[in-house]
Write a protein that holds these residues in place. Structure first.
Motif, mmCIF file in Angstrom:
data_model
loop_
_atom_site.group_PDB
_atom_site.id
_atom_site.type_symbol
_atom_site.label_atom_id
_atom_site.label_comp_id
_atom_site.label_asym_id
_atom_site.label_seq_id
_atom_site.Cartn_x
_atom_site.Cartn_y
_atom_site.Cartn_z
ATOM 1 N N MET A 164 7.818 0.211 -9.888
ATOM 2 C CA MET A 164 8.984 0.745 -10.009
ATOM 3 C C MET A 164 10.118 0.018 -9.029
ATOM 4 S SD MET A 164 7.938 4.827 -9.308
ATOM 5 C CE MET A 164 9.736 5.443 -8.832
ATOM 6 N N SER A 165 9.394 -0.740 -8.202
ATOM 7 C CA SER A 165 10.522 -1.317 -7.152
ATOM 8 C C SER A 165 9.713 -2.624 -6.494
ATOM 9 C CB SER A 165 10.695 -0.335 -6.041
ATOM 10 O OG SER A 165 9.812 -0.570 -4.792
ATOM 11 N N GLU A 166 10.944 -3.274 -5.690
ATOM 12 C CA GLU A 166 10.326 -4.556 -5.244
ATOM 13 C C GLU A 166 9.784 -4.488 -3.687
ATOM 14 O OE1 GLU A 166 11.761 -7.988 -6.893
ATOM 15 O OE2 GLU A 166 10.950 -6.301 -8.249
ATOM 16 N N VAL A 167 9.826 -3.118 -3.341
ATOM 17 C CA VAL A 167 9.475 -2.763 -2.061
ATOM 18 C C VAL A 167 8.065 -3.369 -1.667
ATOM 19 C CG1 VAL A 167 8.811 -1.058 -0.209
ATOM 20 C CG2 VAL A 167 10.932 -0.815 -1.633
ATOM 21 N N ASN A 168 7.788 -3.739 -0.438
ATOM 22 C CA ASN A 168 6.475 -4.311 0.107
ATOM 23 C C ASN A 168 5.614 -3.056 0.011
ATOM 24 O OD1 ASN A 168 4.347 -5.617 1.255
ATOM 25 N ND2 ASN A 168 5.155 -5.351 3.117
ATOM 26 N N SER A 169 4.417 -2.942 -0.662
ATOM 27 C CA SER A 169 3.819 -1.665 -0.634
ATOM 28 C C SER A 169 2.214 -2.069 -0.706
ATOM 29 C CB SER A 169 4.239 -0.564 -1.751
ATOM 30 O OG SER A 169 3.530 0.468 -1.714
ATOM 31 N N ILE B 135 3.802 2.108 3.244
ATOM 32 C CA ILE B 135 2.110 1.559 3.112
ATOM 33 C C ILE B 135 1.675 3.380 2.958
ATOM 34 C CG2 ILE B 135 0.139 1.262 4.700
ATOM 35 C CD1 ILE B 135 2.679 -0.585 6.183
ATOM 36 N N ILE B 136 0.722 3.295 1.930
ATOM 37 C CA ILE B 136 -0.076 4.665 1.723
ATOM 38 C C ILE B 136 -1.407 4.493 2.202
ATOM 39 C CG2 ILE B 136 -0.595 6.300 -0.123
ATOM 40 C CD1 ILE B 136 2.259 5.621 -0.176
ATOM 41 N N ALA B 137 -1.525 5.617 3.088
ATOM 42 C CA ALA B 137 -2.908 5.661 3.728
ATOM 43 C C ALA B 137 -3.805 7.170 3.044
ATOM 44 C CB ALA B 137 -2.871 5.749 5.242
ATOM 45 N N ASN B 138 -4.780 7.011 2.513
ATOM 46 C CA ASN B 138 -5.338 8.414 1.946
ATOM 47 C C ASN B 138 -6.901 8.132 2.255
ATOM 48 O OD1 ASN B 138 -4.669 10.680 0.830
ATOM 49 N ND2 ASN B 138 -6.135 9.884 -1.059
ATOM 50 N N ARG B 139 -7.432 9.401 2.346
ATOM 51 C CA ARG B 139 -9.068 9.651 2.650
ATOM 52 C C ARG B 139 -9.506 9.071 1.371
ATOM 53 N NH1 ARG B 139 -10.805 15.532 2.975
ATOM 54 N NH2 ARG B 139 -9.989 15.413 0.773
ATOM 55 N N THR B 140 -9.143 9.276 0.105
ATOM 56 C CA THR B 140 -9.877 8.813 -1.071
ATOM 57 C C THR B 140 -8.931 7.516 -1.223
ATOM 58 O OG1 THR B 140 -10.152 10.960 -1.581
ATOM 59 C CG2 THR B 140 -10.359 9.162 -3.337
ATOM 60 N N GLY C 130 15.641 -0.975 5.785
ATOM 61 C CA GLY C 130 15.008 -1.872 6.553
ATOM 62 C C GLY C 130 13.651 -1.488 7.296
ATOM 63 N N LYS C 131 13.424 -0.029 7.061
ATOM 64 C CA LYS C 131 12.245 0.721 7.679
ATOM 65 C C LYS C 131 10.927 0.434 7.148
ATOM 66 C CE LYS C 131 14.856 2.587 11.160
ATOM 67 N NZ LYS C 131 15.941 1.971 10.970
ATOM 68 N N SER C 132 10.146 0.401 7.951
ATOM 69 C CA SER C 132 8.554 0.543 7.652
ATOM 70 C C SER C 132 8.201 1.757 7.775
ATOM 71 C CB SER C 132 7.773 -0.668 8.223
ATOM 72 O OG SER C 132 8.143 -1.873 8.012
ATOM 73 N N ILE C 133 7.678 2.021 6.632
ATOM 74 C CA ILE C 133 7.222 3.697 6.511
ATOM 75 C C ILE C 133 5.718 3.863 6.172
ATOM 76 C CG2 ILE C 133 7.727 6.083 5.531
ATOM 77 C CD1 ILE C 133 10.526 4.938 5.130
ATOM 78 N N LEU C 134 4.846 4.455 7.100
ATOM 79 C CA LEU C 134 3.732 4.910 6.523
ATOM 80 C C LEU C 134 3.413 6.195 6.149
ATOM 81 C CD1 LEU C 134 0.281 4.289 6.745
ATOM 82 C CD2 LEU C 134 0.659 5.173 9.241
ATOM 83 N N VAL C 135 2.865 6.350 4.779
ATOM 84 C CA VAL C 135 2.930 7.711 4.330
ATOM 85 C C VAL C 135 1.269 8.176 4.392
ATOM 86 C CG1 VAL C 135 2.775 9.110 2.107
ATOM 87 C CG2 VAL C 135 4.722 7.632 2.560
ATOM 88 N N LEU C 136 0.974 9.164 4.894
ATOM 89 C CA LEU C 136 -0.493 9.716 5.028
ATOM 90 C C LEU C 136 -0.525 10.872 3.882
ATOM 91 C CD1 LEU C 136 -0.644 10.756 8.847
ATOM 92 C CD2 LEU C 136 -0.971 8.329 7.712
ATOM 93 N N GLY D 171 1.911 -0.907 14.999
ATOM 94 C CA GLY D 171 3.099 -1.518 15.670
ATOM 95 C C GLY D 171 4.378 -2.083 15.128
ATOM 96 N N ASP D 172 4.154 -2.282 13.638
ATOM 97 C CA ASP D 172 5.131 -2.693 12.663
ATOM 98 C C ASP D 172 5.749 -1.288 11.955
ATOM 99 O OD1 ASP D 172 4.776 -5.292 13.121
ATOM 100 O OD2 ASP D 172 3.268 -5.570 11.763
ATOM 101 N N ILE D 173 5.461 -0.255 12.250
ATOM 102 C CA ILE D 173 5.932 0.962 11.518
ATOM 103 C C ILE D 173 6.909 1.644 12.166
ATOM 104 C CG2 ILE D 173 5.191 3.111 10.586
ATOM 105 C CD1 ILE D 173 3.779 0.931 9.104
ATOM 106 N N ASP D 174 8.044 2.034 11.613
ATOM 107 C CA ASP D 174 8.999 3.080 11.859
ATOM 108 C C ASP D 174 8.700 4.362 12.013
ATOM 109 O OD1 ASP D 174 10.826 0.651 12.978
ATOM 110 O OD2 ASP D 174 10.598 0.261 10.498
#
Ligand code: ATR
Length: 295
Positions: free
Chosen positions: A176-181, A157-162, A129-135, A196-199
């Protein structure tokens, strides 16, 4: 180390191939574990040029080398050189551990499980159930994202310079998956809107490795309910981790991932359960020594 005096014709050789290899802390961790368990093994760092990796791997069996780790930039090349791939190696298309068994090379990816163990054991996190932000959206981001997908996370959520690279990774995740991305540019004002919504925030970029690096995110963007995980462990406390602490967030660095991937590799080579505490203590001592050497 007294073990050096005990090396003989039956010593089984393991090690790590990288380019460059000088800063690896893995020898300390693995050798401490061999010594503690009184196993006649040794772990040696080898600097192997990428153009030579294929022929070196083909000839491991002639040297009594029973297994190796692969680090930057060899993981993808190793993937195409082994005879048998583990499920995780297939999924990530990267091999960080090889076991030499007879004429065959078996390829594994222990980074995958090592990363999850560090989060779940050291971070005491239940990922469901976690919301994850990957830099970041490079090789490390891919590995991290694919392993997170095997837990029931809510969003990734994927955040990238490019931005385009972030979009490409999200396309693969969505296949690959049903995860909201979804993808976003790596900009503080945009991250501020969603944080605010990220764990959990995970830094997979190389920002923080060098002395002059500034944190990608200021404490003003972070909040106290976050777990901020930086894959970098040297320096032990990156600018991002410092900012996270100011914000009151929980933090983890990459030492846990290094530890657990190492413990899993060690178990593959020896068939025995790894002395994780001994390995962690050895790593911490090695980090202290490398800090002193930098002074
Ligand atoms: P790795 O395999 O270690 O992930 P990589 O594939 O070269 O290495 O990826 C490095 C990551 O760090 C990328 O996400 C990169 O962003 P770009 O795709 O825009 O290059 C990110 N990165 C490196 N330097 C950065 C910087 N100064 N600011 C922001 N992101 C950076």
């Amino acid at each position: 180390m007294s073990m050096i005096n005990e090396i003989n014709g039956s010593t089984k050789i393991t090690g790590v191939f990288g380019y460059p290899i000088t800063h690896s802390l893995s020898p300390q961790m693995h050798n401490a574990a061999f010594q503690y368990k009184k196993l006649n093994y040794v772990y040696v760092p080898f600097e192997v040029h990428p153009k030579d990796l294929k022929s070196v791997l083909r000839n491991l069996k002639y040297l009594g080398i029973v297994g190796v780790n692969l680090t930057i930039p060899h993981k993808e090349i190793a993937y195409s050189c082994v005879d048998v791939l583990s499920k995780e190696a297939k999924l990530t298309k990267a091999v960080n551990t090889i076991s030499v068994r007879g004429n065959k090379l078996y390829g594994f990816n222990t980074d995958y499980e090592g990363f999850l163990r560090s989060l779940e054991i050291d971070g005491n996190v239940n990922l469901e159930g976690k919301s994850i932000l990957v830099l970041g959206a490079g090789g490390a981001a891919k590995g991290v994202s694919f392993s997170l997908l095997c837990r029931r996370i809510k969003s990734l959520i994927i955040a990238n310079r490019t931005y385009k690279r972030a979009e490409d990774l999200v396309k693969r995740i969505n296949k690959m998956s049903e995860v909201n991305s979804f993808a976003i540019p790596l900009k503080e004002d945009i991250i501020k809107e969603i944080i605010g919504d990220i764990d959990i925030v995970i830094n997979t970029t190389s920002v923080g490795l060098h002395k002059e690096d500034k944190s990608l995110l200021s404490h003003k963007v972070l909040h106290s309910k976050l777990l901020v995980y930086d894959l970098i462990y040297n320096p032990y406390e990156t600018p991002l981790i410092k900012e996270a602490k100011i914000a009151g967030a929980k933090t983890l660095n990459g030492l846990g991932m290094l530890l657990y991937q190492g413990a899993l590799s060690w178990e593959i080579w020896t068939g025995k359960s790894a002395p994780v505490k001994i390995m962690r203590d050895a790593l911490l001592r090695a980090v202290e020594r490398s800090k002193e050497n930098k002074k």
